[in-house]
Enzyme design. Sequence first.
Site, PDB file in Angstrom:
ATOM      1  N   LEU A 103       0.867  -1.176   0.000  1.00 25.23           N
ATOM      2  CA  LEU A 103       0.000   0.000   0.000  1.00 25.23           C
ATOM      3  C   LEU A 103       0.909   1.233   0.000  1.00 25.23           C
ATOM      4  O   LEU A 103       1.015   1.956   0.990  1.00 25.23           O
ATOM      5  CB  LEU A 103      -0.921   0.011   1.235  1.00 25.23           C
ATOM      6  N   ASP A 222       2.765  -5.633  -9.565  1.00 29.99           N
ATOM      7  CA  ASP A 222       1.771  -6.173  -8.637  1.00 29.99           C
ATOM      8  C   ASP A 222       0.354  -5.959  -9.157  1.00 29.99           C
ATOM      9  O   ASP A 222       0.060  -4.937  -9.792  1.00 29.99           O
ATOM     10  CB  ASP A 222       1.936  -5.467  -7.282  1.00 29.99           C
ATOM     11  N   GLU A 247       1.893  -9.969 -12.245  1.00 28.93           N
ATOM     12  CA  GLU A 247       1.165 -10.869 -11.357  1.00 28.93           C
ATOM     13  C   GLU A 247      -0.311 -10.886 -11.783  1.00 28.93           C
ATOM     14  O   GLU A 247      -1.133 -10.159 -11.241  1.00 28.93           O
ATOM     15  CB  GLU A 247       1.285 -10.422  -9.899  1.00 28.93           C
ATOM     16  N   GLN A 268      -5.283 -19.104 -21.384  1.00 29.91           N
ATOM     17  CA  GLN A 268      -5.591 -18.115 -22.422  1.00 29.91           C
ATOM     18  C   GLN A 268      -5.660 -16.714 -21.822  1.00 29.91           C
ATOM     19  O   GLN A 268      -5.277 -15.730 -22.468  1.00 29.91           O
ATOM     20  CB  GLN A 268      -6.908 -18.450 -23.113  1.00 29.91           C
ATOM     21  N   GLY A 312       3.272 -24.379 -22.136  1.00 29.74           N
ATOM     22  CA  GLY A 312       2.894 -25.170 -23.294  1.00 29.74           C
ATOM     23  C   GLY A 312       2.519 -24.333 -24.496  1.00 29.74           C
ATOM     24  O   GLY A 312       2.411 -24.859 -25.611  1.00 29.74           O
ATOM     25  N   HIS A 325       5.040 -15.493  -2.012  1.00 25.43           N
ATOM     26  CA  HIS A 325       4.710 -14.901  -0.714  1.00 25.43           C
ATOM     27  C   HIS A 325       3.212 -14.892  -0.438  1.00 25.43           C
ATOM     28  O   HIS A 325       2.800 -14.815   0.732  1.00 25.43           O
ATOM     29  CB  HIS A 325       5.256 -13.482  -0.618  1.00 25.43           C
ATOM     30  N   ASP A 326       2.386 -14.950  -1.482  1.00 27.13           N
ATOM     31  CA  ASP A 326       0.933 -15.004  -1.309  1.00 27.13           C
ATOM     32  C   ASP A 326       0.411 -16.432  -1.209  1.00 27.13           C
ATOM     33  O   ASP A 326      -0.439 -16.733  -0.379  1.00 27.13           O
ATOM     34  CB  ASP A 326       0.230 -14.312  -2.483  1.00 27.13           C
ATOM     35  N   GLN A 335       0.812 -15.652   4.304  1.00 26.36           N
ATOM     36  CA  GLN A 335      -0.453 -15.671   3.583  1.00 26.36           C
ATOM     37  C   GLN A 335      -0.996 -17.100   3.434  1.00 26.36           C
ATOM     38  O   GLN A 335      -2.111 -17.391   3.817  1.00 26.36           O
ATOM     39  CB  GLN A 335      -0.272 -15.040   2.199  1.00 26.36           C
ATOM     40  N   LYS A 416      11.834 -37.481 -14.255  1.00 23.61           N
ATOM     41  CA  LYS A 416      10.628 -38.216 -13.872  1.00 23.61           C
ATOM     42  C   LYS A 416      10.170 -37.719 -12.521  1.00 23.61           C
ATOM     43  O   LYS A 416      10.977 -37.526 -11.604  1.00 23.61           O
ATOM     44  CB  LYS A 416      10.936 -39.714 -13.797  1.00 23.61           C
ATOM     45  N   TRP A 440      18.185 -37.277 -15.158  1.00 24.79           N
ATOM     46  CA  TRP A 440      19.334 -37.873 -15.845  1.00 24.79           C
ATOM     47  C   TRP A 440      19.868 -36.880 -16.881  1.00 24.79           C
ATOM     48  O   TRP A 440      19.131 -36.008 -17.335  1.00 24.79           O
ATOM     49  CB  TRP A 440      18.939 -39.156 -16.574  1.00 24.79           C
TER      50      TRP A 440
END
Length: 442
Positions: A103, A222, A247, A268, A312, A325-326, A335, A416, A440
């Site tokens: 703030l 933010d 964010e 999306q 992807g 942190h949230d 949080q 894996k 690996w």
Amino acid sequence: MNTPRWKARLLPLALFLGALAAGCDTARLDGPMSPTAASPAAPRYAQFAGGGQDVLLQGFHWNSHRWDWWNIVTAKAPDIKTAGFTMVWLPPASRAADSAGYLPTEWRNLDASMYGTGTQLRSATAALRTRGIKVIGDVVVNHRAGTTNWADFTTPAFTNNARAVTSNDEWGLGTGNVDTGDGYHAARDLDHTYSSVQTEITSWLNWLKGTGNAGFDGWRYDYVKGFSPSYVGGYNTATTPYFSVGELWPDITGDYYASCSSINYHRQKLMDWINATGDRSAAFDFTTKWQLQLAVDRTEYWRMGCIPGAIGWWPAMSVTFVDNHDTGPSPDGGQNHWPFPGSKVEQGYAYILTHPGTPTVYWPHYFDWGPDLQNKIRTLIGIRKAQGVTSTSTISVQMADATRYAAIVNNNVAMKIGPGSWSPGAGWTLATSGNDWAVWTR
């Protein structure tokens, strides 16, 4: 239906779905069912998304303000360098009406932060930058609190403070235009259409870049759902950060346990936001976090077979993370809104540190959860660097069923996660392993 803009930027992911033969729930898989082309010879890195080889450390947690934080960062700078981090994201550094700094009141006052003084901040950023580590500042530009009252902004003031506040802010006296995003009730919503707001934000960010002030190299924006993403693009154009990330935490609508094509709406939203910045900022990959923690918590590793996150679709602009942190826990509480399963955190890092995107490590996981996890994270970062895994490396999925997800990344790293057994076969050397995960190299 219009073709989504992300498809023009979809980097070929070699989805060799060996999971099909292993009984993977193919109805839940989205995308190509046969091998696709290898990665392009010269992948394009979008503007202000780093160099493609970065690993980001979130350099604080929700309760960091309770300690002498800037001095702690300075003291930890050698360890941060040794670990292989190339960027550190620091918390809001300006004077604020709250302890955590979200703030802000006086943007240009760095001496009244709960994290320390301006001199201590400059020592911290200098300690990082002299070691070749970029420093990313957490900037809060959606909203602002007054110095002593609702909107008596100082250091700096706007040309007209009332005009700088949106007309639909709950203060009721704002004379600016209607908010270009969601409202934020804890402080005054700034009107980004107002030229004075734009000028002061741009001037402040460029001021923060100066080594005599804060010495920041880039921005973590933010609460970006609070204002139009076009302004992020404009601020980045005017300040040319090395790295920028927004964010944007998209709402999960419908079935929380959906997967693959059924959750495309979620990623999306991330793509839409990036596009609306003019492709001038990366975004945190909340979709990968969502699906990955469901996969490890519910033993549903088939979820990861379709590469369900933002990585992807546009990995160069996707910033992956396990907790922040949230979402996650902090020393002495915090949080903890959406924590990754604590016993599966190793698996989370085994995934994001071997996969494309820009991975982020949470400070408590590295510095507070003990030497075993720290050593494993450091080893995974070392493997990523040694094998040349970047934000746009290719993925070849080898297995994705209930008990395991396995992939070959960059054609030289095999990994894996999950309790099920899997091996990449001859020619590979086990590089590191832990509880239900292994990596690996060749």
